[in-house]
Motif scaffolding. Structure first.
Motif, PDB file in Angstrom:
ATOM      1  N   HIS A 114       1.042  -1.496   0.130  1.00 19.02           N
ATOM      2  CA  HIS A 114       0.180   0.259  -0.123  1.00 19.02           C
ATOM      3  C   HIS A 114       0.810   1.079  -0.147  1.00 19.02           C
ATOM      4  O   HIS A 114       0.200   1.922  -0.411  1.00 19.02           O
ATOM      5  CB  HIS A 114      -0.732  -0.121   1.724  1.00 19.02           C
ATOM      6  N   VAL A 115       2.431   1.106   0.193  1.00 16.45           N
ATOM      7  CA  VAL A 115       3.220   2.355  -0.181  1.00 16.45           C
ATOM      8  C   VAL A 115       4.065   2.010  -0.707  1.00 16.45           C
ATOM      9  O   VAL A 115       5.643   1.263  -0.527  1.00 16.45           O
ATOM     10  CB  VAL A 115       3.576   2.622   2.038  1.00 16.45           C
ATOM     11  N   PRO A 116       4.251   2.364  -2.245  1.00 19.58           N
ATOM     12  CA  PRO A 116       4.774   2.420  -3.338  1.00 19.58           C
ATOM     13  C   PRO A 116       6.629   2.696  -3.110  1.00 19.58           C
ATOM     14  O   PRO A 116       7.028   2.390  -4.188  1.00 19.58           O
ATOM     15  CB  PRO A 116       3.539   2.764  -4.037  1.00 19.58           C
ATOM     16  N   GLU A 117       5.911   4.108  -2.715  1.00 17.98           N
ATOM     17  CA  GLU A 117       7.277   4.228  -2.625  1.00 17.98           C
ATOM     18  C   GLU A 117       7.941   4.846  -1.825  1.00 17.98           C
ATOM     19  O   GLU A 117       7.045   5.564  -0.507  1.00 17.98           O
ATOM     20  CB  GLU A 117       7.459   5.608  -3.850  1.00 17.98           C
ATOM     21  N   ARG A 118       9.214   3.778  -1.490  1.00 19.22           N
ATOM     22  CA  ARG A 118      10.100   4.087   0.064  1.00 19.22           C
ATOM     23  C   ARG A 118      11.341   4.069   0.254  1.00 19.22           C
ATOM     24  O   ARG A 118      11.721   4.106  -0.796  1.00 19.22           O
ATOM     25  CB  ARG A 118       9.083   2.524   1.356  1.00 19.22           C
ATOM     26  N   ARG A 119      11.329   5.143   1.598  1.00 18.69           N
ATOM     27  CA  ARG A 119      13.241   4.933   2.220  1.00 18.69           C
ATOM     28  C   ARG A 119      13.253   4.245   3.574  1.00 18.69           C
ATOM     29  O   ARG A 119      12.677   4.542   3.796  1.00 18.69           O
ATOM     30  CB  ARG A 119      13.197   6.255   2.015  1.00 18.69           C
TER      31      ARG A 119
ATOM     32  N   GLU B 297      10.988   1.395   6.950  1.00 17.70           N
ATOM     33  CA  GLU B 297      10.754   2.000   5.140  1.00 17.70           C
ATOM     34  C   GLU B 297       9.211   2.947   5.390  1.00 17.70           C
ATOM     35  O   GLU B 297       8.833   2.645   6.426  1.00 17.70           O
ATOM     36  CB  GLU B 297      10.639   0.430   4.267  1.00 17.70           C
ATOM     37  N   GLN B 298       9.567   3.534   5.085  1.00 13.05           N
ATOM     38  CA  GLN B 298       8.934   5.220   5.216  1.00 13.05           C
ATOM     39  C   GLN B 298       8.780   5.889   3.788  1.00 13.05           C
ATOM     40  O   GLN B 298       9.232   5.544   2.799  1.00 13.05           O
ATOM     41  CB  GLN B 298       9.496   6.127   6.396  1.00 13.05           C
ATOM     42  N   GLY B 299       7.451   5.670   3.690  1.00 13.08           N
ATOM     43  CA  GLY B 299       6.565   6.781   2.318  1.00 13.08           C
ATOM     44  C   GLY B 299       5.845   7.027   2.901  1.00 13.08           C
ATOM     45  O   GLY B 299       4.772   7.100   3.532  1.00 13.08           O
ATOM     46  N   ARG B 300       4.933   7.802   1.559  1.00 14.80           N
ATOM     47  CA  ARG B 300       3.981   8.408   1.364  1.00 14.80           C
ATOM     48  C   ARG B 300       2.881   7.352   1.436  1.00 14.80           C
ATOM     49  O   ARG B 300       2.656   7.026   0.036  1.00 14.80           O
ATOM     50  CB  ARG B 300       4.031   9.424   0.727  1.00 14.80           C
TER      51      ARG B 300
END
Length: 288
Positions: A26-31, A42-45
């Motif tokens: 559900h969080v396709p772009e993560r860092r 992992e964190q993302g919008r």
């Protein structure tokens, strides 16, 4: 001068890899963000929202969940904490694939052993965040493929695979309103409670009936389905929930994004793009 948008952090915790994978999609772009003591998130919008979702796979057990959840809460200062994953059903009408949203979490092992009276239960119940529970009730109304139950959840360091065992009887006798049993929710809920300001909710998909057929249910792929249902409800809750005003976010301060897309934090006034006349009282912060 445009007003930067406020970004809030939601911490979503899991125990198992398949639970983590169900949320991660559900969080396709993560860092990647490693905590100084080694815990990785992992964190993302979350698309279409002002939520920055931090995902962590903590492993199994309430004590471990409590310690690592405390570490991550103190580091990220989230406005909402979720423990998401699978659980066993404790009720005949709660089936495999259903979702139980914990209105409160019981710690099932607390008590006193007495020579005269046997084991005397000392129940501990950690209530769910009212705001998150209400957001969940609203969210599932628009999810026809989800059968949700709002009930207490029993939490303890035990895998229940025998409905006639002593621990099963103990739960029925002392926590008879619980709809599901799992292992880590009480640890995460306790960490959020002791932080003093974080909304918390435990959301569990039912993967088995906590009986002797648990291994058959697991082999059928029920854990994956249950984890996906719980993850879907969690994301729906975040799309409904609005953080309380005035609560602080991560150690960087409330996250704000300016016109350049950068994130700024700390107790400061952003004057870029505008003109200001007169004295300013404030403090200097280190930009990271």
């Amino acid at each position: 001068m445009s007003v930067p948008e406020t970004i809030s952090t939601a911490l979503v915790l899991t125990a198992l890899p398949l639970e983590y994978a169900a949320v991660r999609v559900h969080v396709p772009e993560r860092r990647d963000r490693p905590h100084p003591d080694g815990t990785w998130v992992e964190q993302g919008r979350l698309p279409g929202t002002d939520w920055d979702v931090a995902l962590a796979e903590l492993g199994v057990g309430a004590e471990r969940a409590a310690a690592l959840a405390t570490q991550l809460i103190n580091w990220l200062h989230p406005k909402a904490v979720f423990f998401v994953g699978v659980a066993g059903s404790l009720k005949d009408d709660i089936g495999i694939g259903d979702v139980v949203v914990g209105t409160k979490v019981y710690e099932i092992h607390g008590g006193k052993q007495s020579a005269d009276d046997g084991f005397l239960v000392r129940p501990t119940a950690l209530p769910a965040s009212h705001a998150l529970e209400q957001a969940a009730r609203s969210a599932v109304r628009d999810m026809p493929d989800v059968r949700a139950h709002f009930m207490p959840i029993a939490s303890g360091d035990v895998v229940l695979a025998d409905a006639e065992s002593e621990i099963a009887r103990h739960i029925r006798r002392n926590y008879n309103d619980a709809g599901a049993i799992e292992m880590e929710g009480s640890g995460a809920a306790q960490a959020a409670h002791l932080s003093g300001h974080v909304d918390a909710l435990v959301i569990r998909g039912i993967s088995d009936r906590a009986d002797a057929d648990k291994h058959k249910a697991d082999a059928s792929g029920s854990q994956k389905v249950a984890a996906e249902q719980a993850a879907a409800v969690t994301m729906a809750v975040l799309r409904k929930h609005r953080p309380r005003k005035g609560s602080s976010d991560a150690e960087e301060g409330p996250h704000r994004r300016g016109d350049d897309g950068a994130s700024y934090g700390g107790d400061h006034i952003d004057l870029r793009g505008g003109t200001f006349y007169g004295p300013v009282t404030g403090k200097t912060i280190e930009q990271r």
